[in-house]
Design a protein around this motif. Structure first.
Motif, mmCIF file in Angstrom:
data_model
loop_
_atom_site.group_PDB
_atom_site.id
_atom_site.type_symbol
_atom_site.label_atom_id
_atom_site.label_comp_id
_atom_site.label_asym_id
_atom_site.label_seq_id
_atom_site.Cartn_x
_atom_site.Cartn_y
_atom_site.Cartn_z
ATOM 1 N N SER A 210 -21.408 -7.863 14.035
ATOM 2 C CA SER A 210 -21.268 -9.327 15.164
ATOM 3 C C SER A 210 -22.642 -9.765 15.652
ATOM 4 C CB SER A 210 -19.961 -9.766 15.786
ATOM 5 O OG SER A 210 -20.033 -10.582 16.615
ATOM 6 N N ASP A 211 -23.258 -8.844 15.972
ATOM 7 C CA ASP A 211 -24.684 -9.642 16.462
ATOM 8 C C ASP A 211 -25.722 -9.467 15.705
ATOM 9 O OD1 ASP A 211 -23.193 -8.462 19.299
ATOM 10 O OD2 ASP A 211 -24.005 -6.562 19.641
ATOM 11 N N ALA A 212 -25.183 -8.553 14.841
ATOM 12 C CA ALA A 212 -26.492 -8.994 13.452
ATOM 13 C C ALA A 212 -26.273 -10.103 12.238
ATOM 14 C CB ALA A 212 -26.479 -7.774 12.856
ATOM 15 N N ALA A 213 -24.535 -10.772 12.951
ATOM 16 C CA ALA A 213 -24.333 -12.014 11.978
ATOM 17 C C ALA A 213 -25.264 -12.994 12.924
ATOM 18 C CB ALA A 213 -23.165 -11.477 11.900
ATOM 19 N N GLU A 214 -25.088 -14.098 11.751
ATOM 20 C CA GLU A 214 -25.619 -15.529 12.205
ATOM 21 C C GLU A 214 -24.789 -16.224 12.949
ATOM 22 O OE1 GLU A 214 -26.860 -19.925 9.103
ATOM 23 O OE2 GLU A 214 -26.123 -17.665 8.460
ATOM 24 N N ILE A 215 -24.540 -17.481 13.213
ATOM 25 C CA ILE A 215 -24.047 -17.724 14.654
ATOM 26 C C ILE A 215 -23.474 -18.891 13.175
ATOM 27 C CG2 ILE A 215 -24.196 -19.343 16.770
ATOM 28 C CD1 ILE A 215 -26.075 -16.837 17.765
ATOM 29 N N VAL A 216 -22.282 -19.585 14.195
ATOM 30 C CA VAL A 216 -21.106 -20.381 14.003
ATOM 31 C C VAL A 216 -21.519 -21.713 14.336
ATOM 32 C CG1 VAL A 216 -18.665 -21.408 12.816
ATOM 33 C CG2 VAL A 216 -19.366 -18.342 12.411
ATOM 34 N N GLY A 217 -20.776 -21.476 15.360
ATOM 35 C CA GLY A 217 -20.988 -22.503 16.480
ATOM 36 C C GLY A 217 -19.462 -22.991 17.427
ATOM 37 N N ARG A 218 -19.253 -23.850 17.838
ATOM 38 C CA ARG A 218 -18.710 -24.081 18.849
ATOM 39 C C ARG A 218 -16.950 -23.161 18.662
ATOM 40 N NH1 ARG A 218 -14.748 -28.224 17.651
ATOM 41 N NH2 ARG A 218 -15.205 -29.437 16.634
ATOM 42 N N ASP A 219 -16.097 -22.554 19.676
ATOM 43 C CA ASP A 219 -15.234 -22.242 19.168
ATOM 44 C C ASP A 219 -14.427 -23.269 18.694
ATOM 45 O OD1 ASP A 219 -12.900 -20.884 19.669
ATOM 46 O OD2 ASP A 219 -13.218 -19.517 21.129
ATOM 47 N N ALA A 220 -13.255 -23.175 17.840
ATOM 48 C CA ALA A 220 -12.621 -23.860 18.105
ATOM 49 C C ALA A 220 -10.995 -23.130 17.471
ATOM 50 C CB ALA A 220 -12.098 -25.480 16.810
ATOM 51 N N ARG B 282 -13.115 -23.547 13.007
ATOM 52 C CA ARG B 282 -11.577 -24.143 13.097
ATOM 53 C C ARG B 282 -11.133 -22.518 13.151
ATOM 54 N NH1 ARG B 282 -8.996 -26.562 8.123
ATOM 55 N NH2 ARG B 282 -7.924 -27.156 10.155
ATOM 56 N N PHE B 283 -11.409 -21.458 12.587
ATOM 57 C CA PHE B 283 -10.818 -19.600 12.995
ATOM 58 C C PHE B 283 -10.988 -18.931 14.103
ATOM 59 C CE2 PHE B 283 -9.148 -20.370 8.466
ATOM 60 C CZ PHE B 283 -8.509 -20.085 8.733
ATOM 61 N N GLY B 284 -11.917 -19.611 15.145
ATOM 62 C CA GLY B 284 -12.749 -19.215 16.131
ATOM 63 C C GLY B 284 -13.576 -18.487 15.965
ATOM 64 N N ALA B 285 -14.112 -18.083 14.690
ATOM 65 C CA ALA B 285 -15.963 -17.253 14.662
ATOM 66 C C ALA B 285 -16.472 -17.764 15.650
ATOM 67 C CB ALA B 285 -15.266 -17.079 13.615
ATOM 68 N N GLN B 286 -17.068 -16.456 16.020
ATOM 69 C CA GLN B 286 -18.875 -17.254 16.323
ATOM 70 C C GLN B 286 -19.952 -16.633 15.572
ATOM 71 O OE1 GLN B 286 -17.098 -15.329 18.870
ATOM 72 N NE2 GLN B 286 -16.055 -16.809 20.231
ATOM 73 N N ARG B 287 -19.971 -15.742 14.813
ATOM 74 C CA ARG B 287 -21.311 -15.053 13.717
ATOM 75 C C ARG B 287 -20.000 -15.551 12.683
ATOM 76 N NH1 ARG B 287 -25.943 -13.564 16.584
ATOM 77 N NH2 ARG B 287 -25.060 -13.994 18.376
ATOM 78 N N PHE B 288 -21.084 -15.193 11.217
ATOM 79 C CA PHE B 288 -20.368 -14.748 10.441
ATOM 80 C C PHE B 288 -21.626 -14.185 9.269
ATOM 81 C CE2 PHE B 288 -22.244 -18.738 7.174
ATOM 82 C CZ PHE B 288 -22.574 -18.832 8.337
ATOM 83 N N GLU B 289 -20.787 -13.975 7.919
ATOM 84 C CA GLU B 289 -21.745 -12.970 6.751
ATOM 85 C C GLU B 289 -21.319 -12.994 6.149
ATOM 86 O OE1 GLU B 289 -22.626 -8.987 7.548
ATOM 87 O OE2 GLU B 289 -21.043 -8.696 8.347
ATOM 88 N N PRO B 290 -21.987 -13.475 4.865
ATOM 89 C CA PRO B 290 -21.385 -13.045 3.333
ATOM 90 C C PRO B 290 -21.283 -11.791 2.638
ATOM 91 C CG PRO B 290 -23.512 -13.301 3.245
ATOM 92 C CD PRO B 290 -23.583 -13.302 4.606
ATOM 93 N N SER C 134 -22.624 -23.728 4.280
ATOM 94 C CA SER C 134 -21.924 -24.610 5.365
ATOM 95 C C SER C 134 -20.061 -25.087 5.386
ATOM 96 C CB SER C 134 -22.533 -25.822 4.746
ATOM 97 O OG SER C 134 -22.758 -26.418 3.833
ATOM 98 N N ALA C 135 -20.035 -24.484 4.365
ATOM 99 C CA ALA C 135 -17.978 -24.446 4.018
ATOM 100 C C ALA C 135 -17.785 -23.296 4.707
ATOM 101 C CB ALA C 135 -17.868 -24.969 2.562
ATOM 102 N N ALA C 136 -18.485 -22.007 4.628
ATOM 103 C CA ALA C 136 -18.409 -21.184 5.443
ATOM 104 C C ALA C 136 -18.068 -21.226 6.544
ATOM 105 C CB ALA C 136 -18.707 -20.027 4.783
ATOM 106 N N ARG C 137 -19.366 -21.741 7.281
ATOM 107 C CA ARG C 137 -19.074 -21.825 8.801
ATOM 108 C C ARG C 137 -18.615 -22.878 9.460
ATOM 109 N NH1 ARG C 137 -24.373 -21.920 11.796
ATOM 110 N NH2 ARG C 137 -25.161 -22.221 10.132
ATOM 111 N N ALA C 138 -17.844 -24.250 8.697
ATOM 112 C CA ALA C 138 -17.070 -24.974 9.019
ATOM 113 C C ALA C 138 -15.410 -25.012 8.722
ATOM 114 C CB ALA C 138 -16.830 -25.895 7.759
#
Lengths: 541, 165
Positions: free
Chosen positions: A501-511, B19-27, B11-15
Motif C-alpha cells: 500500500s505504501d508503495a502504491a499510487e494514491i487513489v483520492g478521497r475516501d467514499a 467508491r470502495f474506499g481505497a486510498q491507494r492502488f496498483e495494477p 482513471s476508471a480503476a481510480r474512480a
C-alpha cells in the motif's frame, strides 16, 4: 365486463406463449452479457432492478396481500417494514462471507465450518420449509385458474403442478430481464387500474376510501404494544420480522442463489438493495388495494368471498375491461410460473448437491446428475402438490408462506451467525443449536405469542445453546475457520499489505460505497416509518 | 500463456476504487488456468478460469480477449497456483449449470487447457488494518472470491523477494 371472456382467454394464451418464446429466443444472448462471470453489461440498471422486483412480486403478493389488507388494513405492514434493515445486515455481514467462500450451495459453508452433519441438517430444513412454501406458491395460480374457469380448486392445483413440473424439467422459462420487466409492468398496471376503477365507482372517490379506512382503524400501522400476543405490533415486526427477513433473504437457498451466482459482491448487493427499497412500497400498494376493496364492498353492499385469497382475482375478472382481465391474469400466471420454476430448481439443486452427490453417488457423470435432478424436481412437485391441497385452509397466502418460514428461519439464521461471528463454536454446538432452536420455536408456536416472535426465539436459543454446547468440545481448526476469518487480518499479511500500500499510487478521497448503501437503507426505513406514522395520526384525528 | 486485455484503464480503476474506499492502488496480473466450454471441434462458447487457490471457477463468455504479453512491464505478476484437474473443472461446470440450468449440451474440453493472466487492480484501504480490494481489470467489478488467491500470491511474492532475503 363481468366475466372471463374468450377474448381474455386469447390474451392469456398469447401472453404466456409470448413470454416463453421471448425467454427461449433471447435467453442465450442474455447469458453472454448478463449472467456470465466478468461479462460486459449492456442492460440498464433500472431494468435489472425491475427484474429483481418481478421475482419478489410473485403471484403470492398479488393474490394474498389485498385479502390481507381487506381483513386487517395496513397494520400487516409491520411484517415488512423491517426489510430495509434486514437487507443492510445482509449486505454488511453475510454476503461478503458467502461471496469470498465461492460456494454454490449456501449449506456448503456450514460443512466447511462445522462438518457434514450440520450441512445436511440445515439443507434438510431448507428442503422441508421451501417444499411446503412451494405448495402455497402452487396454490396461488391454481386458485386464480379456479376463479376464472369455475373449476374445482383441487383439480386446478393438479393441473398447475403438471404444467410447472413439466416446464421446469424441460429446462424452465429462461429468466430474461426484459420479460421480467414486462411482467412487473403488467402486475403494477393491474394494481393501478384496479385502484382507478374502484375509486371511480365510489361516489366520494378517494374521500370515501380514506374515510372508510380511518373509521375502521385500517390505517393504524404502528402499534407500540409490548404485549407479545399482539401479532402485528411494531416490536413484533422489528424483533421477529427482521430476523425472519434476514433468514429468508440470507439463508434460504432459493433466495440467496441469485447472490451466489452473481459474479461480484456489488451485483449481489444490488439485488438486495432494490428489494430493500421497493418491497415496503410495493406491499403498501397491495395492502392499500385491500383497504380499497373493503370500502368498495361496503359501499356496494357486497359480501366478501369466504376465502379472501379469491378477493382480488374475482374483482379483476368482474371489473376489468375485456382483454385487460386476460392480460392481468396472464401476468399473475407467468409470475407464479417463474416463482415455481426457481423454487423447484433450487429444491432440486440442493437435493443433488447437498445429498445425492454428497452421500449417494459422488463420482457420477453429468448426465446422471441431470437425470437425478429431473427426478428430484418431480418429487418436489409432488410434495408441493400434496401440501397445496391444504394451503387454502391457512388463511391469506402471503401470511401462510411467512408462517411456514418462521418455524425454521430463526434456528437456521442462528447457526449461520454462529459460523460467521463466533470462532469458538463448533459442529457439536451447531447441531445442538439447530435442534433446540427448532424445539423452542415449536414450544412458542403452541402459545398465543405472535408468530413473528418465533423467528427471534429460534435465533436466540440456537445462538445461546450453540455457543454453550460448543464449549464442551474442542475449538475449530484454522482450516475450518478459513471461510469466515479474513486472511488479510493476519499480522504477517498486514505487514505485506502495508508495504504494498505504501508503495502504491494514491487513489483520492475516501467514499465507502457499502457503508453508504447501508446508511441509505436505514434512512429509508425511518422515512417509511414516519410516513406510516403520519397517516396513522391523520386517521386518528 | 494468454494475457487477457486490460479493459479498465487507470482513471476508471481510480474512480471505481474510490467508491470502495481505497486510498491507494496498483495494477497486477493473476495467473490462472483456462479450459474451454463447448462442443468438440467447434469454437469455444465460454471459458472456465481457475487455479489452486480459487474456491470456484470464473466463467468468461466467448473468445478470450488476448493481448501481447510485453505490455505493462513492471506490473506485479501473481501466481494463482497449480492447475486444477480436469475432473475439478468438470465438476465446477456441473454446479454452474445446476445453479442455472442451461447449456447442458456444452462440455469441458480438456485439450484446450492453457495458462492465462487475468488483469486486476488491487486497492488498499487503510484504517485500523489494511484491507485489500480486488477489482477485475476486465469488467471493473470487485471480485471477493479472488482474494484468497491474491493474498496467497502476495505472500509468496514477498517470501521470494530480495528484500525479504
Amino acid at each position: 365486463m363481468g366475466a372471463f371472456t374468450w377474448w381474455d382467454t386469447v390474451v392469456l394464451i398469447i401472453y404466456v406463449v409470448g413470454i416463453a418464446w421471448v425467454g427461449a429466443r433471447f435467453g442465450k444472448d442474455q447469458e453472454s452479457t448478463q449472467d456470465y462471470f466478468l461479462g460486459g453489461r449492456k442492460i440498464p440498471g433500472w431494468a435489472i432492478g425491475l427484474s429483481v422486483m418481478a421475482t419478489q412480486a410473485s403471484a403470492i403478493t398479488f393474490i394474498g396481500a389485498p385479502g390481507w389488507g381487506f381483513e386487517g388494513g395496513l397494520e400487516r405492514l409491520a411484517t415488512f417494514i423491517n426489510v430495509p434493515l434486514a437487507m443492510a445486515v445482509l449486505i454488511l455481514v453475510l454476503v461478503p462471507v458467502f461471496h469470498r467462500a465461492g460456494i454454490y450451495s449456501i449449506y456448503e459453508l456450514l460443512e466447511r465450518r462445522f462438518g457434514a452433519l450440520t450441512r445436511s441438517l440445515a439443507a434438510l430444513l431448507f428442503l422441508i420449509a421451501r417444499g411446503l412454501a412451494t405448495g402455497v406458491v402452487l396454490y396461488a395460480p391454481a386458485l386464480v385458474l379456479s376463479v376464472v374457469t369455475g373449476w374445482n380448486v383441487n383439480l386446478t392445483i393438479v393441473l398447475m403442478a403438471v404444467i410447472a413440473v413439466s416446464y421446469t424439467v424441460l429446462g424452465g422459462i429462461s429468466a430474461v430481464i426484459w420479460t421480467d420487466v414486462i411482467q412487473m409492468f403488467v402486475l403494477w398496471l393491474g394494481a393501478i387500474l384496479s385502484m382507478v376503477l374502484m375509486v371511480s365507482s365510489l361516489p366520494g372517490g378517494w374521500g370515501d376510501v380514506f374515510e372508510f379506512g380511518a373509521a375502521n382503524g385500517m390505517f393504524n400501522t404502528i402499534d407500540f404494544s409490548l404485549d407479545p400476543t399482539v401479532t402485528y405490533s411494531i416490536w413484533a415486526g422489528l424483533i421477529g420480522g427482521v430476523v425472519m427477513h434476514i433468514a429468508y433473504f440470507g439463508t434460504d437457498q432459493s433466495q440467496i442463489q441469485r447472490v451466489l451466482t452473481s459474479p461480484t459482491i456489488a451485483e449481489g448487493q444490488r439485488s438486495l438493495l432494490i428489494g430493500g427499497y421497493l418491497l415496503v412500497p410495493q406491499m403498501l400498494l397491495f395492502l392499500f388495494i385491500g383497504v380499497m376493496l373493503a370500502a368498495y364492498y361496503q359501499q356496494h353492499g357486497l359480501t366478501a368471498p369466504e376465502n379472501l385469497n379469491e378477493l382480488f382475482p374475482r374483482y379483476v375478472v368482474e371489473a376489468f375491461p375485456v382483454g385487460i382481465t386476460g392480460l392481468v391474469i396472464a401476468g399473475v400466471f407467468a409470475a407464479a410460473m417463474s416463482s415455481l420454476d426457481s423454487a423447484l430448481n433450487s429444491l432440486s439443486a440442493v437435493t443433488v448437491r447437498d445429498f445425492y452427490a454428497r452421500y449417494v453417488n459422488a463420482d457420477a457423470d453429468e448426465r446422471h446428475y441431470l437425470k437425478v435432478s429431473r427426478w428430484a424436481t418431480i418429487f418436489w412437485g409432488l410434495y408441493a402438490t400434496v401440501f397445496a391441497f391444504f394451503a387454502g385452509n391457512l388463511g391469506p397466502v402471503i401470511e401462510a408462506v411467512n408462517r411456514i418460514g418462521s418455524w425454521f428461519y430463526g434456528a437456521l439464521l442462528g447457526v449461520f451467525l454462529l459460523a460467521i461471528l463466533s470462532h469458538r463454536s463448533n459442529g457439536r454446538g451447531a447441531v445442538a443449536g439447530i435442534v433446540l432452536g427448532m424445539a423452542a420455536v415449536w414450544a412458542v408456536s403452541n402459545t398465543d405469542v405472535s408468530w413473528l416472535y418465533q423467528n427471534f426465539v429460534g435465533l436466540v436459543v440456537s445462538l445461546v445453546v450453540g455457543y454453550g454446547v460448543s464449549l464442551t468440545a474442542p475449538a475449530p481448526s484454522r482450516e475450518q475457520l478459513a471461510d469466515v476469518v479474513i486472511e488479510e487480518t493476519a499480522p504477517d499479511m498486514q505487514a505485506i499489505l502495508k508495504g504494498r500500500s505504501d508503495a502504491a499510487e494514491i487513489v483520492g478521497r475516501d467514499a465507502r460505497l457499502t457503508r453508504w448503501r447501508c446508511i441509505g437503507l436505514v434512512v429509508w426505513f425511518f422515512m417509511a416509518l414516519a410516513l406510516l406514522g403520519g397517516l396513522q395520526l391523520w386517521a386518528n384525528g | 500463456m494468454v494475457r487477457l486485455a486490460r479493459r479498465l484503464d487507470v482513471s476508471a480503476a481510480r474512480a471505481k476504487l474510490e467508491r470502495f474506499g481505497a486510498q491507494r492502488f496498483e495494477p497486477a496480473w493473476l495467473s490462472l488456468w483456462a479450459v474451454a466450454i463447448g462442443r468438440p471441434a467447434q469454437a469455444p462458447r465460454a471459458w472456465l478460469m481457475a487455479a489452486e487457490h480459487t474456491p470456484r471457477a470464473l466463467l468468461w463468455p466467448g473468445a478470450l480477449p488476448a493481448q501481447s504479453t510485453d505490455a505493462e512491464d513492471g506490473t506485479a505478476l501473481l501466481d494463482g497456483g497449480d492447475c486444477p484437474s480436469t475432473a475439478e473443472f468438470e465438476r465446477w461446470w456441473l454446479w454452474e449449470r445446476l445453479a442455472r440450468p442451461r447449456r447442458w449440451p456444452l462440455r469441458v474440453q480438456p485439450q484446450t487447457r492453457c495458462a492465462v493472466q487475468l488483469p486486476l487492480w488491487l486497492g488498499y484501504r487503510d484504517g485500523r488494518q489494511v484491507r485489500l480490494i480486488v477489482l477485475s481489470g476486465l469488467s471493473g467489478e470487485a471480485l471477493g472470491a479472488l482474494k484468497p488467491a491474491v493474498l496467497a500470491a502476495l505472500r509468496e511474492n514477498w517470501l521470494c523477494s530480495p528484500m525479504r532475503r
